[in-house]
Design an enzyme around this catalytic site. Structure first.
Site, PDB file in Angstrom:
ATOM      1  N   HIS A  61     -26.370  11.557  68.567  1.00 51.53           N
ATOM      2  CA  HIS A  61     -26.127  12.914  68.041  1.00 51.53           C
ATOM      3  C   HIS A  61     -25.636  13.850  69.157  1.00 51.53           C
ATOM      4  O   HIS A  61     -26.280  14.847  69.477  1.00 51.53           O
ATOM      5  CB  HIS A  61     -27.391  13.475  67.368  1.00 51.53           C
TER       6      HIS A  61
ATOM      7  N   ARG B 124     -24.310  14.280  58.979  1.00 48.94           N
ATOM      8  CA  ARG B 124     -25.751  14.082  58.998  1.00 48.94           C
ATOM      9  C   ARG B 124     -26.023  12.676  58.486  1.00 48.94           C
ATOM     10  O   ARG B 124     -25.331  12.198  57.571  1.00 48.94           O
ATOM     11  CB  ARG B 124     -26.469  15.094  58.076  1.00 48.94           C
TER      12      ARG B 124
ATOM     13  N   GLU C  26     -33.471  10.344  62.779  1.00 49.24           N
ATOM     14  CA  GLU C  26     -33.293  10.474  64.231  1.00 49.24           C
ATOM     15  C   GLU C  26     -34.612  10.847  64.916  1.00 49.24           C
ATOM     16  O   GLU C  26     -35.375  11.640  64.346  1.00 49.24           O
ATOM     17  CB  GLU C  26     -32.234  11.559  64.515  1.00 49.24           C
TER      18      GLU C  26
HETATM   19  P1  NAP Z   1     -17.933  23.924  56.918  1.00 48.67           P
HETATM   20  O1  NAP Z   1     -16.798  24.688  57.514  1.00 48.67           O
HETATM   21  O2  NAP Z   1     -18.904  24.650  56.049  1.00 48.67           O
HETATM   22  O3  NAP Z   1     -17.318  22.680  56.122  1.00 48.67           O
HETATM   23  C1  NAP Z   1     -18.085  21.886  55.257  1.00 48.67           C
HETATM   24  C2  NAP Z   1     -17.149  21.012  54.428  1.00 48.67           C
HETATM   25  O4  NAP Z   1     -17.945  20.107  53.650  1.00 48.67           O
HETATM   26  C3  NAP Z   1     -16.289  21.806  53.436  1.00 48.67           C
HETATM   27  O5  NAP Z   1     -15.035  21.200  53.314  1.00 48.67           O
HETATM   28  C4  NAP Z   1     -17.067  21.668  52.132  1.00 48.67           C
HETATM   29  O6  NAP Z   1     -16.201  21.831  51.019  1.00 48.67           O
HETATM   30  C5  NAP Z   1     -17.565  20.235  52.271  1.00 48.67           C
HETATM   31  N1  NAP Z   1     -18.744  19.988  51.431  1.00 48.67           N
HETATM   32  C6  NAP Z   1     -19.872  20.727  51.359  1.00 48.67           C
HETATM   33  N2  NAP Z   1     -20.720  20.202  50.450  1.00 48.67           N
HETATM   34  C7  NAP Z   1     -20.069  19.134  49.911  1.00 48.67           C
HETATM   35  C8  NAP Z   1     -20.421  18.203  48.895  1.00 48.67           C
HETATM   36  N3  NAP Z   1     -21.605  18.273  48.244  1.00 48.67           N
HETATM   37  N4  NAP Z   1     -19.539  17.230  48.599  1.00 48.67           N
HETATM   38  C9  NAP Z   1     -18.356  17.144  49.252  1.00 48.67           C
HETATM   39  N5  NAP Z   1     -17.963  18.005  50.219  1.00 48.67           N
HETATM   40  C10 NAP Z   1     -18.815  18.987  50.549  1.00 48.67           C
HETATM   41  O7  NAP Z   1     -18.822  23.269  58.063  1.00 48.67           O
HETATM   42  P2  NAP Z   1     -18.377  22.764  59.502  1.00 48.67           P
HETATM   43  O8  NAP Z   1     -18.473  23.857  60.482  1.00 48.67           O
HETATM   44  O9  NAP Z   1     -17.093  22.028  59.376  1.00 48.67           O
HETATM   45  O10 NAP Z   1     -19.587  21.739  59.799  1.00 48.67           O
HETATM   46  C11 NAP Z   1     -19.803  20.665  58.925  1.00 48.67           C
HETATM   47  C12 NAP Z   1     -21.071  19.911  59.251  1.00 48.67           C
HETATM   48  O11 NAP Z   1     -20.874  19.096  60.389  1.00 48.67           O
HETATM   49  C13 NAP Z   1     -22.306  20.710  59.602  1.00 48.67           C
HETATM   50  O12 NAP Z   1     -22.934  21.276  58.475  1.00 48.67           O
HETATM   51  C14 NAP Z   1     -23.170  19.653  60.253  1.00 48.67           C
HETATM   52  O13 NAP Z   1     -23.911  18.937  59.279  1.00 48.67           O
HETATM   53  C15 NAP Z   1     -22.165  18.700  60.883  1.00 48.67           C
HETATM   54  N6  NAP Z   1     -22.131  18.812  62.353  1.00 48.67           N
HETATM   55  C16 NAP Z   1     -22.507  17.752  63.109  1.00 48.67           C
HETATM   56  C17 NAP Z   1     -22.458  17.850  64.480  1.00 48.67           C
HETATM   57  C18 NAP Z   1     -22.849  16.710  65.342  1.00 48.67           C
HETATM   58  O14 NAP Z   1     -23.298  16.939  66.449  1.00 48.67           O
HETATM   59  N7  NAP Z   1     -22.685  15.487  64.914  1.00 48.67           N
HETATM   60  C19 NAP Z   1     -22.079  19.037  65.086  1.00 48.67           C
HETATM   61  C20 NAP Z   1     -21.709  20.094  64.300  1.00 48.67           C
HETATM   62  C21 NAP Z   1     -21.722  19.965  62.929  1.00 48.67           C
HETATM   63  P3  NAP Z   1     -16.743  22.263  49.556  1.00 48.67           P
HETATM   64  O15 NAP Z   1     -17.732  23.361  49.777  1.00 48.67           O
HETATM   65  O16 NAP Z   1     -15.496  22.652  48.835  1.00 48.67           O
HETATM   66  O17 NAP Z   1     -17.353  21.030  48.975  1.00 48.67           O
HETATM   67  C1  8YV Z   2     -26.573  20.212  67.180  1.00 47.18           C
HETATM   68  C2  8YV Z   2     -25.264  19.888  65.033  1.00 47.18           C
HETATM   69  O1  8YV Z   2     -26.585  19.342  68.217  1.00 47.18           O
HETATM   70  O2  8YV Z   2     -24.436  22.076  64.935  1.00 47.18           O
HETATM   71  C3  8YV Z   2     -24.865  21.110  64.304  1.00 47.18           C
HETATM   72  O3  8YV Z   2     -24.961  21.115  63.059  1.00 47.18           O
HETATM   73  O4  8YV Z   2     -25.546  18.871  64.463  1.00 47.18           O
HETATM   74  C4  8YV Z   2     -25.287  19.861  66.507  1.00 47.18           C
HETATM   75  O5  8YV Z   2     -24.297  20.678  67.054  1.00 47.18           O
HETATM   76  C5  8YV Z   2     -27.794  19.963  66.391  1.00 47.18           C
HETATM   77  O6  8YV Z   2     -28.021  21.060  65.588  1.00 47.18           O
HETATM   78  C6  8YV Z   2     -28.951  19.661  67.327  1.00 47.18           C
HETATM   79  O7  8YV Z   2     -29.960  20.527  67.189  1.00 47.18           O
END
Ligand code: NAP
Ligand code: 8YV
Length: 326
Positions: A285, A238, A267
């Site tokens: 994104h 994010r 964004e």
């Molecule tokens: P997840 O399985 O919950 O993993 C989150 C990771 O972040 C864990 O390793 C967690 O470990 C760590 N974390 C959480 N809070 C933290 C903090 N304050 N300091 C340091 N580390 C921290 O989630 P995921 O499925 O991998 O998804 C992660 C994130 O990716 C989503 O929440 C979203 O924001 C982002 N995302 C972006 C896109 C995109 O389109 N760009 C798409 C999908 C997801 P600890 O809890 O041990 O700290």
């Molecule tokens: C989505 C994301 O595109 O899953 C997430 O956390 O950032 C993306 O997969 C986003 O939620 C757009 O609405």
């Protein structure tokens, strides 16, 4: 738009209309669609009083004021794995279940992250522009200072997507270490409880944590400077996780080499300063944005609501709103 049927639970579809969600919910529910916050504020109070579930697109917020409009609200089924746009504390305190869409997008987002890393290091968008503009006829594209070879990557976040990115880096023969609040179960990469220490030990950061208060500007000027002049920062988490002005200042002064960003603080508004920099690759994104993956996410939004109103546990509740007694 409204499909009225008093025998079926009333569901609000909030955000961008999507065929898969509309058709998936249509059979089991009386659905009411509202696209914007302004539309929401104009919702008929008689309908609001009946709403028991909300399907929410990640681009709109399910904040306290939004949820408070619906006194019978039981479940918010949110699109996206990240749910920083949902007030999960309010939901928990009011007995509202929140679901998200994990897992179905993990590999897609990891692919995007690795693509963005390589595109940033090897200047692939600039090389593409070089060919299109006819410059190749005048001489070869300059050798890139950046390369994935010899790098060490510090992952900020080692959850589902972080581990999928790390697997890709393993295959690319790139050493990986990580920072998170707790060591990740079943993961053998070196864990750094301190992010600045990890940034000093690596030359590349890939950020893949949730957004929200606990990660706000986690990657600040001190972390960015600790990466050093060969440093490359990739953010697919994010925009709020990185101090954007501090990143721009470091990129401008070449205190780090380059950044690849899929996410931004405000964004879809990307600062002109960032867009003008030659040492950035900027994506709108699109981490999960393929037809197949977005369809799978939409389907999970639908399936969580279907499960809940069939009296079953929702498929993917967030940890802040655990489900009891089903
Ligand atoms: P997840 O399985 O919950 O993993 C989150 C990771 O972040 C864990 O390793 C967690 O470990 C760590 N974390 C959480 N809070 C933290 C903090 N304050 N300091 C340091 N580390 C921290 O989630 P995921 O499925 O991998 O998804 C992660 C994130 O990716 C989503 O929440 C979203 O924001 C982002 N995302 C972006 C896109 C995109 O389109 N760009 C798409 C999908 C997801 P600890 O809890 O041990 O700290
Ligand atoms: C989505 C994301 O595109 O899953 C997430 O956390 O950032 C993306 O997969 C986003 O939620 C757009 O609405």
């Amino acid at each position: 738009m409204m499909t009225k049927n008093p025998e079926k639970p009333d569901i609000l579809v909030y955000g961008q209309p999507k065929a898969l969600v509309t058709s998936g919910l249509g059979g089991a529910f009386a659905t009411h669609a509202v696209e914007t916050r302004a539309d929401l504020d104009r919702i008929n109070p008689a309908i609001a009083a009946r709403i028991r579930g909300v399907a929410v697109n990640g681009l709109v917020s399910a904040d306290k004021a939004m949820m408070a409009l619906f006194p019978k609200l039981e479940i918010v089924s949110s699109f996206g794995v990240g749910y920083d746009h949902v007030d999960s504390a309010y939901a928990r305190d009011h007995g509202i279940i929140v679901t998200n869409t994990p897992d179905v997008l993990t590999e897609e987002v990891a692919d995007t992250a690795l693509g963005l890393l390589i595109a940033t290091l090897r200047e692939l968008p600039a090389a593409d522009r070089f060919v299109r503009s006819g410059q190749w006829a005048k001489g070869n594209y300059p050798l890139t200072a950046g390369s994935l070879r010899g790098r060490i990557v510090g992952m900020v976040g080692m959850g589902r997507i972080g581990q999928a990115i790390a697997r890709r880096l393993d295959a690319s023969l790139v050493p990986v270490v990580y920072h998170s609040r707790h060591p990740a179960a079943g993961v053998s990469y070196k864990h750094f409880p301190n992010l600045v220490e990890m940034a000093r030990a690596v030359d590349t950061l890939i950020i893949i944590t949730p957004g929200g208060a606990s990660t706000n500007k986690l990657v600040n000027a001190e972390v960015i400077d600790a990466l050093g002049p060969a440093g490359v920062l990739i953010n697919v988490a994010r925009g709020s996780v990185v101090d954007e002005p501090a990143l721009i200042a470091a990129l401008k002064a070449r205190r780090i080499m380059a950044a690849g960003l899929d996410v931004f603080a405000n964004e879809p508004n990307v600062p002109e300063e960032l867009r003008a920099l030659p040492n950035t690759v900027l994506l709108p994104h699109v981490g999960s944005a393929s037809v197949a993956t977005r369809n799978a996410m939409d389907q999970l939004v639908v399936d969580n609501l279907l499960a809940w109103f069939a009296g079953k546990p929702p498929l993917t509740p967030i940890p802040e709103t655990p489900v009891k007694g089903r």
